[in-house]
Design a protein around this motif. Structure first.
Motif, PDB file in Angstrom:
ATOM      1  N   PRO A 108      81.078  57.604  74.070  1.00 23.14           N
ATOM      2  CA  PRO A 108      81.891  57.766  72.863  1.00 23.14           C
ATOM      3  C   PRO A 108      81.142  58.386  71.687  1.00 23.14           C
ATOM      4  O   PRO A 108      81.768  58.900  70.763  1.00 23.14           O
ATOM      5  CB  PRO A 108      82.343  56.343  72.524  1.00 23.14           C
ATOM      6  CG  PRO A 108      81.420  55.453  73.244  1.00 23.14           C
ATOM      7  CD  PRO A 108      80.945  56.204  74.443  1.00 23.14           C
ATOM      8  N   TYR A 109      79.824  58.363  71.723  1.00 19.29           N
ATOM      9  CA  TYR A 109      79.043  58.945  70.629  1.00 19.29           C
ATOM     10  C   TYR A 109      78.393  60.277  71.001  1.00 19.29           C
ATOM     11  O   TYR A 109      77.442  60.718  70.356  1.00 19.29           O
ATOM     12  CB  TYR A 109      77.995  57.939  70.138  1.00 19.29           C
ATOM     13  CG  TYR A 109      78.641  56.706  69.568  1.00 19.29           C
ATOM     14  CD1 TYR A 109      79.461  56.791  68.442  1.00 19.29           C
ATOM     15  CD2 TYR A 109      78.485  55.472  70.162  1.00 19.29           C
ATOM     16  CE1 TYR A 109      80.083  55.678  67.917  1.00 19.29           C
ATOM     17  CE2 TYR A 109      79.104  54.346  69.641  1.00 19.29           C
ATOM     18  CZ  TYR A 109      79.896  54.459  68.524  1.00 19.29           C
ATOM     19  OH  TYR A 109      80.522  53.357  68.014  1.00 19.29           O
ATOM     20  N   ARG A 110      78.944  60.918  72.036  1.00 25.65           N
ATOM     21  CA  ARG A 110      78.433  62.234  72.449  1.00 25.65           C
ATOM     22  C   ARG A 110      78.386  63.168  71.248  1.00 25.65           C
ATOM     23  O   ARG A 110      79.323  63.222  70.459  1.00 25.65           O
ATOM     24  CB  ARG A 110      79.323  62.829  73.529  1.00 25.65           C
ATOM     25  CG  ARG A 110      78.841  64.190  74.039  1.00 25.65           C
ATOM     26  CD  ARG A 110      79.697  64.717  75.174  1.00 25.65           C
ATOM     27  NE  ARG A 110      79.812  63.803  76.288  1.00 25.65           N
ATOM     28  CZ  ARG A 110      78.875  63.647  77.246  1.00 25.65           C
ATOM     29  NH1 ARG A 110      77.773  64.356  77.186  1.00 25.65           N
ATOM     30  NH2 ARG A 110      79.057  62.793  78.222  1.00 25.65           N
ATOM     31  N   GLY A 111      77.260  63.868  71.098  1.00 26.91           N
ATOM     32  CA  GLY A 111      77.095  64.784  69.979  1.00 26.91           C
ATOM     33  C   GLY A 111      76.209  64.215  68.880  1.00 26.91           C
ATOM     34  O   GLY A 111      75.659  64.961  68.082  1.00 26.91           O
ATOM     35  N   LEU A 112      76.051  62.893  68.852  1.00 21.62           N
ATOM     36  CA  LEU A 112      75.175  62.271  67.867  1.00 21.62           C
ATOM     37  C   LEU A 112      73.731  62.373  68.368  1.00 21.62           C
ATOM     38  O   LEU A 112      73.441  62.044  69.524  1.00 21.62           O
ATOM     39  CB  LEU A 112      75.556  60.797  67.673  1.00 21.62           C
ATOM     40  CG  LEU A 112      74.721  59.999  66.678  1.00 21.62           C
ATOM     41  CD1 LEU A 112      74.814  60.587  65.280  1.00 21.62           C
ATOM     42  CD2 LEU A 112      75.172  58.532  66.684  1.00 21.62           C
ATOM     43  N   VAL A 113      72.830  62.874  67.513  1.00 19.96           N
ATOM     44  CA  VAL A 113      71.415  63.013  67.873  1.00 19.96           C
ATOM     45  C   VAL A 113      70.590  62.439  66.727  1.00 19.96           C
ATOM     46  O   VAL A 113      70.705  62.881  65.585  1.00 19.96           O
ATOM     47  CB  VAL A 113      71.028  64.490  68.129  1.00 19.96           C
ATOM     48  CG1 VAL A 113      69.563  64.589  68.561  1.00 19.96           C
ATOM     49  CG2 VAL A 113      71.937  65.113  69.189  1.00 19.96           C
ATOM     50  N   ILE A 114      69.761  61.461  67.065  1.00 18.25           N
ATOM     51  CA  ILE A 114      68.939  60.756  66.075  1.00 18.25           C
ATOM     52  C   ILE A 114      67.488  60.784  66.524  1.00 18.25           C
ATOM     53  O   ILE A 114      67.190  60.562  67.695  1.00 18.25           O
ATOM     54  CB  ILE A 114      69.413  59.305  65.912  1.00 18.25           C
ATOM     55  CG1 ILE A 114      70.838  59.268  65.368  1.00 18.25           C
ATOM     56  CG2 ILE A 114      68.473  58.521  65.008  1.00 18.25           C
ATOM     57  CD1 ILE A 114      71.446  57.884  65.288  1.00 18.25           C
ATOM     58  N   ALA A 115      66.585  61.044  65.589  1.00 16.58           N
ATOM     59  CA  ALA A 115      65.141  61.029  65.869  1.00 16.58           C
ATOM     60  C   ALA A 115      64.516  59.830  65.181  1.00 16.58           C
ATOM     61  O   ALA A 115      64.843  59.516  64.034  1.00 16.58           O
ATOM     62  CB  ALA A 115      64.488  62.310  65.371  1.00 16.58           C
ATOM     63  N   GLU A 116      63.615  59.160  65.890  1.00 20.65           N
ATOM     64  CA  GLU A 116      62.873  58.037  65.333  1.00 20.65           C
ATOM     65  C   GLU A 116      61.392  58.320  65.487  1.00 20.65           C
ATOM     66  O   GLU A 116      60.964  58.922  66.471  1.00 20.65           O
ATOM     67  CB  GLU A 116      63.173  56.738  66.095  1.00 20.65           C
ATOM     68  CG  GLU A 116      64.602  56.312  66.072  1.00 20.65           C
ATOM     69  CD  GLU A 116      64.849  55.068  66.917  1.00 20.65           C
ATOM     70  OE1 GLU A 116      63.917  54.563  67.584  1.00 20.65           O
ATOM     71  OE2 GLU A 116      65.999  54.593  66.924  1.00 20.65           O
TER      72      GLU A 116
END
Length: 162
Positions: A108-116
């Motif tokens: 459901p969160y396809r497309g969300l990209v987060i860097a840590e």
């Protein structure tokens, strides 16, 4: 007791892909969750699993305890999860002596990209790569716990300004 010290950012482009060191498919679910603590189950490439307990209200630093658990136990606990099971591929990239983890969400969160980027101390100042956008450290809308438990609509997550 281990401390987790990390900063979190939105990712603005795919130029990081040229420097990828590893890629791991992750599934994670929360079996307990509150404002200052959580208990999470995470599987890696469907071959290993860990139970993680995080305690603390700080957005930057929390106490963290992790334990390997059998995959059969992880699968059973995931069936008891609160909210959504998070699915993502985690890529790692080295940048100027710091290991960055880039989470590319699926489902459901396809497309969300987060860097840590995990830090050894709060005083660390990692180089911020060009592919990194707005910092979202402490923004619950982008925390895995928030994504799993608050049942956010994907269009709301993607509509947040970068």
């Amino acid at each position: 007791m281990a401390k987790e010290i990390e900063r979190k950012f939105l990712v603005v482009d795919d130029s990081w892909r040229a420097a990828v060191k590893t890629a791991t498919a992750l599934r994670q679910a929360y079996i307990a969750s509150s404002d200052d603590r959580s208990v999470r189950i995470r599987t890696r490439d469907d071959t290993s699993a860990r139970l993680t307990i995080k305690i603390g209200k700080s957005a930057l630093v929390r106490d963290e305890f992790e334990y390997d658990i059998p995959m059969a136990d992880a699968r059973e606990m995931m069936q008891l999860a609160l909210g959504n099971i998070i699915e993502k591929v985690r890529y790692t990239v080295d940048v100027a002596g710091f290991l960055w983890e880039i989470d590319v969400f699926e489902g459901p969160y396809r497309g969300l990209v987060i860097a840590e980027v995990e830090l050894a101390s709060e005083a660390d100042r990692p180089t911020i790569p060009k592919w990194v956008g707005r910092e979202v450290t402490g923004d619950r809308r982008y925390s895995n716990q928030g994504l799993a438990n608050e049942r956010l609509k994907p269009e709301l997550v993607h509509a947040l300004p970068n």
